[in-house]
Design a protein around this motif. Structure first.
Motif, PDB file in Angstrom:
ATOM      1  N   CYS A  15     -88.300  20.487 -33.351  1.00  0.00           N
ATOM      2  CA  CYS A  15     -89.376  21.007 -32.533  1.00  0.00           C
ATOM      3  C   CYS A  15     -88.807  22.240 -31.848  1.00  0.00           C
ATOM      4  O   CYS A  15     -87.766  22.164 -31.193  1.00  0.00           O
ATOM      5  N   MET A  16     -89.459  23.378 -32.027  1.00  0.00           N
ATOM      6  CA  MET A  16     -89.004  24.607 -31.401  1.00  0.00           C
ATOM      7  C   MET A  16     -90.108  25.145 -30.513  1.00  0.00           C
ATOM      8  O   MET A  16     -91.285  25.095 -30.869  1.00  0.00           O
ATOM      9  N   ALA A  17     -89.710  25.656 -29.363  1.00  0.00           N
ATOM     10  CA  ALA A  17     -90.697  26.028 -28.352  1.00  0.00           C
ATOM     11  C   ALA A  17     -90.292  27.290 -27.611  1.00  0.00           C
ATOM     12  O   ALA A  17     -89.130  27.687 -27.612  1.00  0.00           O
ATOM     13  N   TRP A  18     -91.275  27.860 -26.979  1.00  0.00           N
ATOM     14  CA  TRP A  18     -91.074  28.950 -26.037  1.00  0.00           C
ATOM     15  C   TRP A  18     -91.483  28.476 -24.650  1.00  0.00           C
ATOM     16  O   TRP A  18     -92.566  27.920 -24.494  1.00  0.00           O
ATOM     17  N   PHE A  19     -90.601  28.696 -23.699  1.00  0.00           N
ATOM     18  CA  PHE A  19     -90.880  28.433 -22.291  1.00  0.00           C
ATOM     19  C   PHE A  19     -90.815  29.764 -21.547  1.00  0.00           C
ATOM     20  O   PHE A  19     -90.233  30.730 -22.018  1.00  0.00           O
ATOM     21  N   ARG A  20     -91.388  29.781 -20.366  1.00  0.00           N
ATOM     22  CA  ARG A  20     -91.246  30.962 -19.516  1.00  0.00           C
ATOM     23  C   ARG A  20     -91.073  30.526 -18.072  1.00  0.00           C
ATOM     24  O   ARG A  20     -91.526  29.451 -17.668  1.00  0.00           O
ATOM     25  N   GLN A  21     -90.431  31.402 -17.316  1.00  0.00           N
ATOM     26  CA  GLN A  21     -90.217  31.130 -15.907  1.00  0.00           C
ATOM     27  C   GLN A  21     -90.548  32.374 -15.116  1.00  0.00           C
ATOM     28  O   GLN A  21     -89.851  33.396 -15.229  1.00  0.00           O
ATOM     29  N   ALA A  22     -91.615  32.282 -14.333  1.00  0.00           N
ATOM     30  CA  ALA A  22     -92.011  33.387 -13.470  1.00  0.00           C
ATOM     31  C   ALA A  22     -91.148  33.371 -12.218  1.00  0.00           C
ATOM     32  O   ALA A  22     -90.608  32.327 -11.839  1.00  0.00           O
ATOM     33  N   PRO A  23     -91.038  34.503 -11.529  1.00  0.00           N
ATOM     34  CA  PRO A  23     -90.225  34.565 -10.308  1.00  0.00           C
ATOM     35  C   PRO A  23     -90.683  33.523  -9.295  1.00  0.00           C
ATOM     36  O   PRO A  23     -91.879  33.426  -8.977  1.00  0.00           O
ATOM     37  N   GLY A  24     -89.743  32.724  -8.813  1.00  0.00           N
ATOM     38  CA  GLY A  24     -90.044  31.736  -7.792  1.00  0.00           C
ATOM     39  C   GLY A  24     -90.738  30.487  -8.291  1.00  0.00           C
ATOM     40  O   GLY A  24     -91.159  29.640  -7.488  1.00  0.00           O
ATOM     41  N   THR A  40     -95.763  37.666 -16.922  1.00  0.00           N
ATOM     42  CA  THR A  40     -94.426  38.138 -16.571  1.00  0.00           C
ATOM     43  C   THR A  40     -93.482  36.977 -16.304  1.00  0.00           C
ATOM     44  O   THR A  40     -93.855  36.006 -15.643  1.00  0.00           O
ATOM     45  N   GLY A  41     -92.252  37.099 -16.809  1.00  0.00           N
ATOM     46  CA  GLY A  41     -91.251  36.076 -16.569  1.00  0.00           C
ATOM     47  C   GLY A  41     -90.116  36.182 -17.564  1.00  0.00           C
ATOM     48  O   GLY A  41     -90.115  37.053 -18.442  1.00  0.00           O
ATOM     49  N   ILE A  42     -89.162  35.286 -17.427  1.00  0.00           N
ATOM     50  CA  ILE A  42     -88.095  35.165 -18.414  1.00  0.00           C
ATOM     51  C   ILE A  42     -88.557  34.157 -19.454  1.00  0.00           C
ATOM     52  O   ILE A  42     -88.951  33.041 -19.099  1.00  0.00           O
ATOM     53  N   TYR A  43     -88.501  34.551 -20.705  1.00  0.00           N
ATOM     54  CA  TYR A  43     -88.945  33.691 -21.799  1.00  0.00           C
ATOM     55  C   TYR A  43     -87.719  33.092 -22.492  1.00  0.00           C
ATOM     56  O   TYR A  43     -86.787  33.818 -22.857  1.00  0.00           O
ATOM     57  N   TYR A  44     -87.764  31.774 -22.660  1.00  0.00           N
ATOM     58  CA  TYR A  44     -86.664  31.038 -23.264  1.00  0.00           C
ATOM     59  C   TYR A  44     -87.116  30.365 -24.547  1.00  0.00           C
ATOM     60  O   TYR A  44     -88.227  29.828 -24.626  1.00  0.00           O
ATOM     61  N   CYS A  45     -86.227  30.357 -25.515  1.00  0.00           N
ATOM     62  CA  CYS A  45     -86.425  29.589 -26.726  1.00  0.00           C
ATOM     63  C   CYS A  45     -85.725  28.245 -26.551  1.00  0.00           C
ATOM     64  O   CYS A  45     -84.629  28.187 -25.967  1.00  0.00           O
TER      65      CYS A  45
END
Length: 126
Positions: free
Chosen positions: A33-42, A91-96
């Protein structure tokens, strides 16, 4: 061990497009299972989209349906996230992320994944 390397982030104006890539050169199992996550500031990390490698269906959060497309290139062991009609709230940091076995109902939870990339910044200006 599965190493994930993201690329393709950047800065765009609202309505623009970006394509993120996640290379996984050391696949050792057939199904992930492969995914994309993101983290917005704060904020905490949010699952955006996921798919099961080898031809499984894709999952998306409601806020990106119709705008984002997750896909894979099996020959290159690469996962993609095509992002269109981008909004400032994207907007955010996107993680695999990846884990052995197909995606299940909790695909959008961080604890479902063992392997993570280093992240790539996406900034959308209004």
């Amino acid at each position: 061990q599965v190493r994930l390397v993201e690329s393709g982030g950047g800065s765009v104006q609202s309505g623009g497009s970006l394509r993120l890539s996640c290379a996984a050169p050391e696949y050792t199992y057939n199904i992930y299972c492969m995914a994309w996550f993101r983290q917005a500031p704060g904020k905490g990390r949010e699952g955006v989209a996921a798919l099961t490698t080898g031809g499984g269906g894709a999952n998306y959060i409601d806020s990106v349906k119709g705008r984002f497309t997750i896909s894979q290139d099996n020959a290159r062991n690469t996962l993609y996230l095509q992002m269109n009609s981008l909004k400032p709230e994207d907007t955010g940091i996107y993680y695999c992320a990846a884990d052995v076995g197909g995606c299940v109902d909790n695909w959008n939870h961080e604890w479902s994944y063992t392997y993570w990339g280093q992240g790539t910044q996406v900034t959308v200006s209004s």
